[in-house]
Design an enzyme around this catalytic site. Structure first.
Site, PDB file in Angstrom:
ATOM      1  N   ASP A  14       0.806  -1.225   0.000  1.00 18.91           N
ATOM      2  CA  ASP A  14       0.000   0.000   0.000  1.00 18.91           C
ATOM      3  C   ASP A  14       0.839   1.276   0.000  1.00 18.91           C
ATOM      4  OD1 ASP A  14      -2.253  -1.703   0.274  1.00 18.91           O
ATOM      5  OD2 ASP A  14      -1.876  -1.785   2.430  1.00 18.91           O
ATOM      6  N   HIS A  27      -4.301  -1.701  -6.220  1.00 18.62           N
ATOM      7  CA  HIS A  27      -3.502  -0.593  -6.741  1.00 18.62           C
ATOM      8  C   HIS A  27      -4.428   0.528  -7.193  1.00 18.62           C
ATOM      9  CE1 HIS A  27       0.156  -3.399  -7.627  1.00 18.62           C
ATOM     10  NE2 HIS A  27      -0.168  -3.301  -6.357  1.00 18.62           N
TER      11      HIS A  27
HETATM   12  P1  IMP Z   1      -2.831 -12.795   1.744  1.00 21.96           P
HETATM   13  O1  IMP Z   1      -1.919 -12.209   0.718  1.00 21.96           O
HETATM   14  O2  IMP Z   1      -4.275 -12.525   1.490  1.00 21.96           O
HETATM   15  O3  IMP Z   1      -2.521 -14.226   2.023  1.00 21.96           O
HETATM   16  O4  IMP Z   1      -2.541 -12.031   3.137  1.00 21.96           O
HETATM   17  C1  IMP Z   1      -1.294 -12.201   3.856  1.00 21.96           C
HETATM   18  C2  IMP Z   1      -0.864 -10.874   4.477  1.00 21.96           C
HETATM   19  O5  IMP Z   1      -0.488  -9.970   3.462  1.00 21.96           O
HETATM   20  C3  IMP Z   1      -1.963 -10.161   5.260  1.00 21.96           C
HETATM   21  O6  IMP Z   1      -1.383  -9.465   6.335  1.00 21.96           O
HETATM   22  C4  IMP Z   1      -2.528  -9.169   4.263  1.00 21.96           C
HETATM   23  O7  IMP Z   1      -3.148  -8.073   4.885  1.00 21.96           O
HETATM   24  C5  IMP Z   1      -1.244  -8.768   3.549  1.00 21.96           C
HETATM   25  N1  IMP Z   1      -1.463  -8.263   2.201  1.00 21.96           N
HETATM   26  C6  IMP Z   1      -1.692  -8.979   1.075  1.00 21.96           C
HETATM   27  N2  IMP Z   1      -1.801  -8.169   0.015  1.00 21.96           N
HETATM   28  C7  IMP Z   1      -1.622  -6.915   0.463  1.00 21.96           C
HETATM   29  C8  IMP Z   1      -1.580  -5.646  -0.171  1.00 21.96           C
HETATM   30  O8  IMP Z   1      -1.726  -5.504  -1.398  1.00 21.96           O
HETATM   31  N3  IMP Z   1      -1.362  -4.579   0.657  1.00 21.96           N
HETATM   32  C9  IMP Z   1      -1.161  -4.707   1.998  1.00 21.96           C
HETATM   33  N4  IMP Z   1      -1.182  -5.875   2.621  1.00 21.96           N
HETATM   34  C10 IMP Z   1      -1.406  -6.976   1.870  1.00 21.96           C
END
Ligand code: IMP
Length: 468
Positions: free
Chosen positions: A33, A67
């Protein structure tokens, strides 16, 4: 054959010092982010002013990413598509190491087309080799979460089960959707997840999973496959042999490449704050495997980490030692709109953490830095920067482990700030407030990275680039 001849037949030229001109890779420098989508979109647009075409390559993650791009005044949230999609002369490639959700990808393409109206969309190429991330994966993740087997902070987009399928050697890939026995393959996949879920004491047909802001019922195999069938038909014209395309274009050094990484290096499963990490390779090294060895990260001209200038944000279940007290965090969260693009969750707000940032810069082999959100600064409040960790009174290093990080005590310095309103008036580097320039120098020196650009507002154009 003599040994010498044998040696010659294997001999490879040493290309380590070869730099591929006109190539820039952008990755999140912290916990995601940071504003990468907008940077890669602007880089693509800038290249298109001087070149007839650009390749915009996304290689990791899936619908977990969010994004945000402002296109002609309209805010657009992209999840799976690369943000070069609004540029007609751009080719947006969704690479092999991505995990794609066909139904949501279809909706995203339709949304982009609607925004573009009469204008043409970029040429979208979906790798035949990308893996699928389906509602079955989301259902499994939901049950794991319910039964408290981890996945606490996940976005609920089934990302880790989809990557786990690859490790278990039974993934469904995009190409499987177009094979003659595609129904058989999907049925086998559904049955596997039905059995896994029933082993955990739940019924797959009754599970509701996330679909953008709504929830949908998985339901029977018939309903599951019907949803995929619609998407499969819609996506077919975009599915391509991206291997061949990448090879041809990468060798043609006059075609610029913009690499858009998703998430952030601090979310990478090796380098991130374990266990709240994502399953994909979030560092530049993922480009190498996703392109099947065609694109060596060491050849990429500039590898830039994007970092929010005055604070960082975190969404998930991790506890960072540099988390700001809520009254301070609240103001930044509201001023900067720090709510998850994919999940809408309020983000935790952290102080800038140099031990962590320099570790992530080091392990990702970055060369450049982009500082975003330079307008989130208040002239009457100094910026607190963590410069060291202390444990039992001694300096200790950053380590990518939640348990360890809970035992360290951050040490801070305060640096002079500037007015967020004043910086918005600047048109170029010279016009930027003096303290903001000093601050950028301090951070880039501390991380050993050259400045590539900074941004001071969400609009396209509220960017200052530092020409090398
Ligand atoms: P997952 O990618 O859904 O398995 O989530 C694993 C970790 O990565 C969690 O803490 C999510 O909040 C974080 N996460 C996944 N994608 C993003 C993103 O695009 N921005 C911020 N955090 C992310």
């Amino acid at each position: 054959m003599s040994f010498y001849k044998l040696y010659q037949s294997f001999y490879r030229e040493d290309h380590r010092s070869d730099i591929r001109q006109n190539s820039v890779a952008i990755a999140g420098g912290v916990l995601g982010d940071e504003g990468k989508g907008r940077i890669t979109e602007e880089l693509t647009s800038d290249f298109l002013e001087n070149f007839p075409e650009v390749i915009h390559y996304r290689d990791n993650g899936g619908a977990n990413a969010g994004h945000t791009v402002v296109w002609q005044g309209e805010e657009v949230h992209l999840h799976q598509i690369g943000s070069g999609i609004f540029n007609e002369n751009c080719t947006v490639v969704l690479g092999k190491n991505m995990v794609l959700h066909p139904t949501e990808l279809t909706s995203e393409i339709k949304q982009v087309k609607q925004i573009l109206g009469e204008n043409s969309m970029a040429d979208l190429k979906i790798s035949r080799m990308a893996a699928l991330s389906l509602d079955t994966h989301r259902a499994f993740e939901t049950v794991l979460k319910q039964k408290k087997y981890g996945e606490d902070g996940s976005t609920g987009r089934g990302i880790s089960p989809a990557y786990a399928d690859i490790i278990y050697r039974h993934p469904l890939r995009v190409r499987d959707l177009y094979s003659t026995d595609w129904q058989k393959k999907l049925k086998k996949h559904y049955k596997l997840y039905r059995d896994l879920i029933s082993g955990l004491g739940a019924d797959i047909t009754q599970i509701k999973v996330k679909r953008f802001d709504e929830k949908i019922l998985i339901d029977s195999y018939k309903r599951f496959v019907q949803r995929i069938y619609q998407a499969k038909k819609y996506l077919q014209p975009f599915v391509a042999n991206t291997h061949k395309l990448l090879k041809q274009k990468w060798e043609k050094t006059s075609t610029p490449f913009v690499f858009e990484k998703a998430q952030g290096v601090g979310l990478d499963k090796r380098w991130g704050v374990y266990p709240d990490v994502t399953a994909s390779d979030c560092s530049f090294s993922g480009i190498y495997s996703s392109s099947e060895g065609i694109i060596k990260p060491s050849q990429i001209e500039k590898k830039a980490l994007v970092v929010k200038a005055t604070y960082s944000s975190s969404v998930g279940s991790r506890n960072m030692p540099t988390e700001m007290p809520e009254e301070k965090a609240h103001k930044i969260r509201e001023d900067a709109g720090e709510y998850g693009t994919t999940t809408g969750r309020p983000r935790d707000i952290l102080h800038i953490d140099l031990p962590m940032l320099s570790y992530l810069a080091e392990v990702s082999d970055a060369t450049h830095l982009v500082l975003t959100h330079m307008d989130i600064s208040y002239s009457n409040i100094p910026i607190k920067v963590c410069v060291d960790y202390k444990k039992d009174g001694k300096s200790v290093e950053y380590r990518p482990d939640q348990k360890y990080l809970q035992q360290v005590e951050p040490e801070y310095v305060e640096t002079p700030s500037w007015s967020g309103e004043e910086i918005k008036q600047a048109d170029n580097l010279t016009e930027m407030p003096k303290n903001s320039k000093k601050y950028m120098k301090f951070i880039s020196k501390a991380l050993g990275l050259d400045m590539l650009a900074c941004t001071y507002g969400p609009e396209k154009g509220q960017t200052i680039s530092f020409n090398p």
